[in-house]
Scaffold this active site. Structure first.
Site, short mmCIF file in Angstrom:
data_model
loop_
_atom_site.label_atom_id
_atom_site.label_comp_id
_atom_site.label_asym_id
_atom_site.label_seq_id
_atom_site.Cartn_x
_atom_site.Cartn_y
_atom_site.Cartn_z
N LYS A 119 6.06 2.20 0.70
CA LYS A 119 7.13 3.27 1.26
C LYS A 119 8.62 2.81 0.94
O LYS A 119 9.44 3.64 0.75
CB LYS A 119 7.00 3.51 2.47
N THR A 139 -4.07 -7.13 2.02
CA THR A 139 -4.74 -6.02 2.72
C THR A 139 -5.26 -4.89 2.26
O THR A 139 -6.54 -4.60 2.11
CB THR A 139 -3.97 -5.88 4.07
N VAL A 140 -4.23 -4.12 1.66
CA VAL A 140 -4.66 -2.94 1.05
C VAL A 140 -5.33 -2.97 -0.30
O VAL A 140 -6.16 -2.26 -0.57
CB VAL A 140 -3.33 -2.29 0.89
N LYS A 142 9.34 5.88 5.70
CA LYS A 142 8.43 6.84 5.89
C LYS A 142 9.08 8.25 5.96
O LYS A 142 8.66 9.25 5.40
CB LYS A 142 7.52 6.78 6.63
N GLU A 188 -0.16 8.61 -1.22
CA GLU A 188 -0.78 9.29 0.09
C GLU A 188 -0.75 8.00 1.18
O GLU A 188 -0.22 8.29 2.32
CB GLU A 188 -2.29 9.77 0.04
N ASP A 235 11.05 0.59 8.71
CA ASP A 235 9.58 0.94 7.93
C ASP A 235 9.45 2.65 8.42
O ASP A 235 9.23 3.21 7.56
CB ASP A 235 8.47 0.13 8.80
N GLY A 265 -0.31 5.64 6.80
CA GLY A 265 -1.87 5.10 6.34
C GLY A 265 -2.91 6.13 6.04
O GLY A 265 -2.88 6.69 4.99
N GLY A 300 -1.49 -9.72 15.36
CA GLY A 300 -1.41 -9.48 13.95
C GLY A 300 -1.00 -8.17 13.56
O GLY A 300 -0.80 -7.82 12.29
N ILE A 305 -3.86 8.70 7.64
CA ILE A 305 -3.56 10.18 7.88
C ILE A 305 -3.20 10.79 6.51
O ILE A 305 -1.99 10.56 6.20
CB ILE A 305 -2.74 10.32 8.93
#
Ligand code: NDP
Ligand code: HSE
Length: 448
Positions: A112, A19-20, A212, A136, A208, A141, A194, A143
């Site tokens: 993270k 994805t990223v 962070k 970052e 998660d 994500g 998803g 922001i």
């Protein structure tokens, strides 16, 4: 980092084309001209790695050398910067980041989990090898909260950071409120859309968000990362009835990560008296007033609210995950490297990061929402009130709905500020009452 010469491309190696990683390649291609102008030089992917070389990804990889082994990116002389987008706190992601830093190459990561567990050691390694570590994309994500805390608030003493750090949980809580449906039902929908993983534990159990928060804490307070010190509670226990009562009380349930520094004076890097500082780090469902900015952040969005002594309160809100927003943050880091920006990984030199003790849970003050399911009979409220009175807890409001003698009815109590220790002792006594037939639900009320 090797000098590439003015105007020469910054040569990037990307590990992970999911994805990223896919989004990062698309952003570098789609916005190549603007990125080149902003950086004074092009930023170009020259090498990639993923598990399956033959997978169709809808990406143009013709200009990229392929490595089956991601570690080869660290050794590839063509690669100046390594981007780690594999994921996982250990394994190939950690090995790659360490190898690249050892080789003196700057690293960009969205990972993270890796930073929460190994961030302090990686920052020391990055600074010892004069290679940057940029992340970052790892928190909220798209922001730019890392830049906000590290650079934008550099002139402030920050005392508290609070955030909606997990889009999956925020989506579930928002949908439960809007539809009146129960948690399990909405979770299944989030998985089908998803948003949540097939094994959604990291999201809904708060892990998660805790990863962070540990990163934000280190940045905000200039301390070493201490993921183990984060108190974590997820949203599995939140029910539609609590969401409805919250609205009736002018409150809204959000999964927040909150880090606060208590005492100690000074800012990152040292104190100016005021005793030893402690830090509290919590991820938990809490109630916030409907008028607060965090209450208005809905769906999959994230937000981070920071309080600085000069700037006051500021909040940044936006997409906390997904291909394009997360890629936006990865490319922002690459642009910083291309421009030659260099910052200490956690805002102050790694050697100056202080080890701050965790604030004692017992003493942490707050107001509370308490929901009981009790038998509808005379005297029950008196027993509940006695348990609160004996811990010197002051009741703010009491709600009982319905009349059903001999049957279970919900009773909701909100309190004025008290210590967590007192509140938990009172609740343990209430839970043991004969008339209390379900485990009491206790949720902290935040002032914003
Ligand atoms: P994906 O699962 O979509 O992609 C992971 C990629 O890593 C895949 O291309 C996979 O290869 C590759 N990979 C896995 N194992 C190896 C290995 N041993 N060697 C080489 N490549 C490997 O993950 P995401 O893109 O979603 O996440 C990447 C990182 O970004 C994670 O740290 C995540 O936490 C973080 N992140 C993700 C966000 C999101 O919205 N998805 C938001 C913010 C951060 P293959 O494709 O061949 O299987
Ligand atoms: N799983 C995360 C979320 C996205 O739901 O917010 C990646 O950080």
């Amino acid at each position: 980092m090797k000098a590439a010469g003015k105007g020469a491309p910054l040569r990037v190696g990307i590990a992970g084309l999911g994805t990223v990683g896919g989004g990062t390649l698309r952003a570098l291609a789609d916005n190549a001209e603007a990125i080149g102008l902003r950086c004074g030089r092009p930023v170009r992917a020259v090498a990639v790695s993923a598990r399956d070389r033959h997978k169709e990804r809808g990406l143009d990889l013709s200009a990229c050398r392929w490595h089956d082994d991601p570690l080869a990116l660290a050794a590839d002389p063509e690669v100046e910067v390594v981007v780690e987008l594999i994921g996982g706190s250990d394994g190939p992601a950690k090995a790659l980041v360490e190898a690249a830093l050892e080789a003196g190459k700057p690293v960009v990561t969205a990972n993270k989990a890796l930073l929460a567990h190994h961030g302090t050691a990686l920052a020391r390694l990055a600074e010892a090898r004069d290679a940057g570590l940029y992340y970052e994309a790892a928190v909220a994500g798209g922001i730019p909260v890392i830049g906000l805390l590290r650079d934008g608030l550099a002139g402030n003493r920050v005392e508290r950071v609070a955030g909606i750090l997990n889009g999956t949980c925020n989506y579930i809580l928002t949908t439960m409120r809007e539809s009146g449906r129960e948690f399990a039902d909405v979770l299944a929908e989030a998985q089908a859309l998803g948003y949540a993983e097939a094994d959604p534990g990291f999201d809904i159990d708060g892990v998660d968000a805790a990863h962070k928060l540990a990163i934000l804490t280190a940045l905000a307070f200039g301390c070493t990362l201490d993921f183990e010190a984060v108190r974590v509670e997820g949203i599995r226990q939140i029910s539609a009835v609590d969401i409805a009562f919250a609205e009736e009380l002018g409150l809204r349930i959000k999964l927040l990560g909150i880090a606060a520094r208590n005492g100690g004076g000074g800012g990152p890097g040292g104190g100016d008296g005021g005793g030893e500082a402690t830090v509290s780090q919590r991820v938990a469902p809490v109630m916030v007033p409907l008028g607060s900015p965090l209450a208005a952040v809905e769906g999959v969005f994230n937000a981070v609210l920071a309080e600085g002594d000069f700037v006051g309160k500021i909040m940044a809100e936006g997409a906390g995950a997904g291909e394009r927003p997360t890629a936006s943050a990865v490319v922002a880091d690459l642009a910083a490297i291309a421009r030659g920006d260099r910052r200490a990984v956690f805002g102050v030199p790694a050697a100056a990061l202080r080890r701050l003790a965790a604030a004692p849970v017992e003493d942490q003050a707050g107001a509370w929402y308490l929901r009981l399911m009790v038998i509808d009979q005379p005297g029950v409220i008196a027993e509940v009130a006695a348990a609160l009175r004996d811990e010197e807890i002051s009741v703010e409001a009491l709600l009982q709905r319905g009349r059903d003698p001999g049957e279970l009815v919900p009773v909701v109590i909100t309190t004025h500020e008290t210590s967590e220790g007192r509140m938990r002792r009172a609740v343990a006594r209430i839970a043991a009452l004969e008339a209390c037939l379900e485990a009491p639900r206790l949720i902290r009320i935040e002032s914003e």
